[in-house]
Design an enzyme around this catalytic site. Structure first.
Site, PDB file in Angstrom:
ATOM      1  N   HIS A 216     -13.679  -7.726   1.035  1.00  0.00           N
ATOM      2  CA  HIS A 216     -12.354  -8.215   1.402  1.00  0.00           C
ATOM      3  C   HIS A 216     -11.564  -7.178   2.204  1.00  0.00           C
ATOM      4  O   HIS A 216     -10.394  -7.373   2.497  1.00  0.00           O
ATOM      5  CB  HIS A 216     -11.594  -8.592   0.118  1.00  0.00           C
ATOM      6  CG  HIS A 216     -10.362  -9.397   0.350  1.00  0.00           C
ATOM      7  ND1 HIS A 216      -9.102  -8.955  -0.012  1.00  0.00           N
ATOM      8  CD2 HIS A 216     -10.182 -10.614   0.918  1.00  0.00           C
ATOM      9  CE1 HIS A 216      -8.209  -9.865   0.310  1.00  0.00           C
ATOM     10  NE2 HIS A 216      -8.827 -10.882   0.879  1.00  0.00           N
ATOM     11  N   LYS A 218     -10.182  -4.699   5.268  1.00  0.00           N
ATOM     12  CA  LYS A 218      -9.822  -4.865   6.680  1.00  0.00           C
ATOM     13  C   LYS A 218      -9.585  -3.463   7.237  1.00  0.00           C
ATOM     14  O   LYS A 218      -8.523  -2.867   7.033  1.00  0.00           O
ATOM     15  CB  LYS A 218      -8.547  -5.706   6.836  1.00  0.00           C
ATOM     16  CG  LYS A 218      -8.591  -7.085   6.136  1.00  0.00           C
ATOM     17  CD  LYS A 218      -7.907  -7.036   4.800  1.00  0.00           C
ATOM     18  CE  LYS A 218      -7.623  -8.403   4.221  1.00  0.00           C
ATOM     19  NZ  LYS A 218      -8.745  -9.270   4.035  1.00  0.00           N
ATOM     20  N   ASP A 223     -12.596   6.974  16.454  1.00  0.00           N
ATOM     21  CA  ASP A 223     -12.916   8.397  16.629  1.00  0.00           C
ATOM     22  C   ASP A 223     -12.720   9.223  15.363  1.00  0.00           C
ATOM     23  O   ASP A 223     -12.646  10.459  15.431  1.00  0.00           O
ATOM     24  CB  ASP A 223     -12.079   9.007  17.761  1.00  0.00           C
ATOM     25  CG  ASP A 223     -12.439   8.443  19.129  1.00  0.00           C
ATOM     26  OD1 ASP A 223     -13.595   8.007  19.292  1.00  0.00           O
ATOM     27  OD2 ASP A 223     -11.569   8.432  20.014  1.00  0.00           O
ATOM     28  N   HIS A 399       1.357 -13.256   3.886  1.00  0.00           N
ATOM     29  CA  HIS A 399       0.022 -12.740   3.572  1.00  0.00           C
ATOM     30  C   HIS A 399       0.049 -11.240   3.292  1.00  0.00           C
ATOM     31  O   HIS A 399      -0.986 -10.624   3.061  1.00  0.00           O
ATOM     32  CB  HIS A 399      -0.927 -13.044   4.742  1.00  0.00           C
ATOM     33  CG  HIS A 399      -2.377 -12.881   4.422  1.00  0.00           C
ATOM     34  ND1 HIS A 399      -3.147 -11.855   4.942  1.00  0.00           N
ATOM     35  CD2 HIS A 399      -3.212 -13.613   3.639  1.00  0.00           C
ATOM     36  CE1 HIS A 399      -4.389 -11.970   4.506  1.00  0.00           C
ATOM     37  NE2 HIS A 399      -4.458 -13.024   3.712  1.00  0.00           N
ATOM     38  N   LYS A 401       0.415  -7.640   1.499  1.00  0.00           N
ATOM     39  CA  LYS A 401      -0.034  -7.154   0.192  1.00  0.00           C
ATOM     40  C   LYS A 401       0.560  -5.755   0.009  1.00  0.00           C
ATOM     41  O   LYS A 401      -0.083  -4.749   0.332  1.00  0.00           O
ATOM     42  CB  LYS A 401      -1.556  -7.121   0.141  1.00  0.00           C
ATOM     43  CG  LYS A 401      -2.203  -8.453   0.584  1.00  0.00           C
ATOM     44  CD  LYS A 401      -3.599  -8.223   1.108  1.00  0.00           C
ATOM     45  CE  LYS A 401      -4.118  -9.391   1.913  1.00  0.00           C
ATOM     46  NZ  LYS A 401      -4.162 -10.661   1.255  1.00  0.00           N
ATOM     47  N   ASP A 406      10.219   2.127  -7.312  1.00  0.00           N
ATOM     48  CA  ASP A 406      11.462   2.876  -7.127  1.00  0.00           C
ATOM     49  C   ASP A 406      11.627   3.173  -5.636  1.00  0.00           C
ATOM     50  O   ASP A 406      11.357   2.315  -4.800  1.00  0.00           O
ATOM     51  CB  ASP A 406      11.457   4.145  -7.982  1.00  0.00           C
ATOM     52  CG  ASP A 406      11.345   3.832  -9.479  1.00  0.00           C
ATOM     53  OD1 ASP A 406      11.699   2.701  -9.867  1.00  0.00           O
ATOM     54  OD2 ASP A 406      10.894   4.702 -10.238  1.00  0.00           O
TER      55      ASP A 406
END
Length: 456
Positions: A216, A218, A223, A399, A401, A406
């Site tokens: 899952h 991404k 470099d 979408h 996440k 604090d």
């Protein structure tokens, strides 16, 4: 006839016990599957094949053995000892969390990283394209979802151009997340020297159609110096060109500095686990360039790159997130597209809320998967009744996440607040020890609240 039926039932029982208990699972999960297999001898095995089947020992071995490749070298390149960081740079309440995440020497603390947060779809991909366009040696790409559409083709064509010009290009994709995208679509890239491979747990027609145990992550690394991760995949819906979702609200993080080495390392380990020995990647200065760390530079961010998956015996990232949230004194603000938490996470949020901590969770107003969204709605109402503030984002599909604690700590990555991210999929998360970035993410949350209504 009765004897034949009895024999079939006995054989079914033996096979059921073997299938269920040959993998380590929770007691509740094991007995639930056993009951299904015993009551529904045929249908139960079909359902188990798509949902319940674990990762093969061969795949687990291939994944786990990669942990030792280049890890020591990359850790040394971070250039700091934990003791030095603890005494000079990190607040007292972060020490145990940092030690927890680095317990297996897999998530060293990384200092002097420049961080940029991207929430605008066009700006996000334009910057990624610019970074890839300016690559000098390598571009490594790892995506859960890589779609054959307008954005996907634009992304692929840029990689083809770079490969033609001598840049080493590699792609790992997950066939389940990229349903409809065939390996043949990548052939133009492969013809000019690029390399493409499905993630190890989805490399045949049976495995790629099961629901769990998918990559899952991404990740894009250029470099070994610039790295991207977050919620965005590659596809038109991620730039708002899908009528079903309309506006797409996501969050990506761009890292420049030593932390890029750690995401590069994650890519290399996933690549080597998914490949045969002849095509594995070896440690090199081009992949892992030396970092020029300045210990007196206080303007850059300190992070940990945390990776997790079902190859681990315990939910390492989930447990660390619980520990992080338990440190909150004022606020826990969460954005997630899916809200299907397990009992330990629910207990953490409820305990915090009843202790006076401002716990807010923002979720989308629409489903991308109707069944999952109904579960999200149920948990949203349950948590609201337990004193947690639930905000429903109405502008489009949320979408992102992210988590902020604090004004001190925050996280951005691929992890949703659901059971699959906690236990069943391979995820990556950036733990950020920087109050400036945390405040920036909190400001983004506040801005998004203007597009929300509060659940009551």
């Amino acid at each position: 006839m009765a004897n034949i039926i009895t024999l079939i039932l006995i054989v079914n029982m033996i096979i059921s016990f073997y299938i269920v208990f040959r993998h380590q699972r929770s007691v509740a999960t094991s007995w639930a599957w056993l009951i299904i297999l015993l009551i529904f001898p045929v249908a139960g095995f079909i359902i188990y094949g798509f949902i319940g089947r674990g990762i093969s020992k061969e795949n687990l071995f291939a994944i786990n053995k990669q942990k030792h490749i280049s890890l020591d070298k990359v850790n040394k390149m971070q250039a700091y000892s934990l003791e030095k960081i603890f005494s000079n740079d990190t607040s007292h309440k972060a020490i145990q969390l940092i030690k927890y995440f680095n317990n297996q020497k897999e998530a060293p603390l990384s200092k002097n990283n420049a961080i940029e947060i991207y929430t605008d779809n066009q700006s996000n991909f334009q910057k990624i394209f610019n970074d890839m366009q300016n690559a000098h040696h390598t571009i490594n790409v790892e995506y859960y979802s890589f779609m054959n559409d307008q954005l996907g083709n634009k992304f692929l064509n840029l990689l083809i151009d770079k490969a033609k010009n001598g840049i080493k290009v590699r792609i790992i994709f997950d066939p389940w997340g990229s349903l409809g995208t065939k390996l043949s679509w990548f052939k133009p890239l492969i013809k000019v020297g690029g390399e493409v491979i499905p993630f190890i747990t989805s490399q045949n027609n049976i495995k790629k159609y099961r629901i769990n145990y998918h990559m899952h992550r991404k990740i894009v690394v250029i470099d070994g110096k610039i790295a991207w991760t977050g919620g965005y995949n590659i596809g038109d819906q991620y730039i708002g060109h899908n009528k079903k979702f309309g506006y797409w609200r996501d969050t990506n993080i761009r890292l420049v500095g030593p932390a890029a080495l750690l995401l590069q390392e994650r890519f290399v380990m996933d690549w080597n686990a998914s490949n045969d020995y002849k095509h594995t990647i070896k440690f090199s200065d081009l992949l892992f360039p030396k970092c020029n760390n300045d210990p007196y530079n206080t303007n850059h961010s300190t992070v940990q790159v945390v990776n997790d998956g079902p190859d681990k015996e315990v939910p390492y990232l989930r447990n660390g997130m619980i520990k992080l949230m338990m440190m909150a004194k004022e606020s826990i603000w969460i954005q997630t597209p899916y809200l299907i938490p397990d009992d330990p996470m629910i207990a953490t949020w409820v305990t915090a809320a009843t202790s006076g901590v401002d716990v807010r969770i923002m979720i989308p107003c629409m489903p991308d998967h109707i069944g999952i969204y109904r579960a999200t709605e149920w948990y949203a109402n349950y948590l609201m009744n337990m004193g947690i503030k639930i905000y429903i984002y109405e502008k489009g599909f949320l979408h992102a996440k992210t988590v902020t604690i604090d004004n001190d700590f925050s996280t951005v990555g691929s992890m949703n607040q659901d059971y699959r991210s906690y236990l069943l999929n391979f995820e990556d998360e950036i733990i950020i020890y920087d109050n400036t970035i945390t405040k920036q993410l909190k400001d983004i949350f506040k801005h998004d609240m203007c597009e929300c209504y509060q659940l009551t």
